[in-house]
Design an enzyme around this catalytic site. Structure first.
Site, PDB file in Angstrom:
ATOM      1  N   HIS A  73       0.958  -1.256  -0.166  1.00 25.29           N
ATOM      2  CA  HIS A  73       0.007  -0.123  -0.013  1.00 25.29           C
ATOM      3  C   HIS A  73       0.851   1.139  -0.098  1.00 25.29           C
ATOM      4  CE1 HIS A  73      -3.118  -2.776   2.356  1.00 25.29           C
ATOM      5  NE2 HIS A  73      -3.067  -3.036   1.064  1.00 25.29           N
ATOM      6  N   TYR A 142      -0.161   1.695  13.366  1.00 26.62           N
ATOM      7  CA  TYR A 142       0.363   2.574  12.403  1.00 26.62           C
ATOM      8  C   TYR A 142       0.069   3.887  12.864  1.00 26.62           C
ATOM      9  CZ  TYR A 142      -1.315  -1.655   9.432  1.00 26.62           C
ATOM     10  OH  TYR A 142      -1.583  -2.720   8.839  1.00 26.62           O
TER      11      TYR A 142
END
Length: 198
Positions: A73, A142
Site C-alpha cells: 500500500h 500505524y
C-alpha cells in the site's frame, strides 16, 4: 571524581538505517515486569535528533489472522505520508518497497521481521510502499502524517517484485489482488536525499 562521563539516561528509542534510503528500524526500550511490558512508540525529542517527523495526523491498528497478507500500500500525492508501523502482538514479516523513480534503490524491497515481544518498528518516508505477512495472529499499529484519502489510495501487486513471501497462497483482500504490477505503475514519487534522516 574527575575524568568520568556523567551518567546519562538511556534513550527511549534507538534508530538504525535500513537499506532503502530514509527508512529506519526503530528499537524502543521495552520495560518489562511481572505485569507485562510497556513500550513507547513515539518520543518527539529523540525523533527530532534522528531527523524524523513525529507529528502524526492519524493512528490506527489492524488485526490480521495468521496467513493474511496486506499490501503493498501507498498514498499518492498530495496525500503522501511518512509512516511508522509497530507490531504490538504476534509476529509479521514487514516489507517496504522503494517507488521513488530517481532513488538509488528504486524498485528494490527490504524484509523486516517484527514482533510484539521485541517491539521494533519501521519508519518510512513518502514514496515507500508497505505491506506485511502475518506469521501469527498479529496486531499492527500505524502512525501516519496525513489523513487517509481514498482518491489517493494506491498499491503494487504483492507478487510482482520478487519478494520471498513465506506463503505462495496468502489470504488477500480483493483490492490487494487487483493492484497493478510494479512495471505497470507510473510512479509520481521522487527521491529527496537532503530530507533523509541520519
Amino acid at each position: 571524581m574527575t575524568g568520568t562521563a556523567p551518567n546519562r539516561p538511556e534513550p527511549p528509542l534507538i534508530a538504525e538505517p535500513l537499506t532503502l534510503p530514509g527508512c529506519l528500524k526503530i528499537f524502543p526500550k521495552v520495560h518489562r515486569d511481572e505485569r507485562g511490558r510497556l513500550v513507547k512508540t513515539v518520543h518527539h525529542e529523540t525523533y527530532s535528533r534522528y531527523g524524523l517527523i513525529s507529528s502524526f495526523r492519524e493512528q490506527f491498528y489492524s488485526f490480521s489472522r495468521r496467513g493474511v497478507l496486506r499490501g503493498l500500500h501507498v498514498q499518492l500525492p498530495p496525500a503522501e505520508q511518512h509512516k511508522l508501523v509497530a507490531c504490538l502482538q504476534g509476529e509479521v514479516l514487514d516489507v517496504i518497497l522503494d517507488l521513488r523513480t530517481d532513488s538509488p534503490t528504486y524498485g528494490q524491497h527490504e524484509l523486516v521481521p517484527l514482533d510484539g515481544e521485541r517491539g521494533a518498528m519501521v519508519y518510512m518516508p513518502p514514496g515507500i510502499a508497505h505491506g506485511f505477512y502475518a506469521c501469527d495472529d498479529s496486531l499492527l499499529l500505524y502512525h501516519v502524517t496525513t489523513q487517509h484519502a481514498p482518491a489517493q489510495d494506491a498499491g503494487i501487486h504483492w507478487n510482482s517484485v520478487g519478494i520471498s513471501w513465506p506463503d505462495s497462497q496468502p489470504v488477500l483482500s480483493e483490492r490487494d489482488r487487483t493492484f497493478p504490477s510494479l512495471a505497470e505503475f507510473a510512479s509520481p514519487f521522487r527521491f529527496h536525499p537532503e530530507g533523509s534522516p541520519l
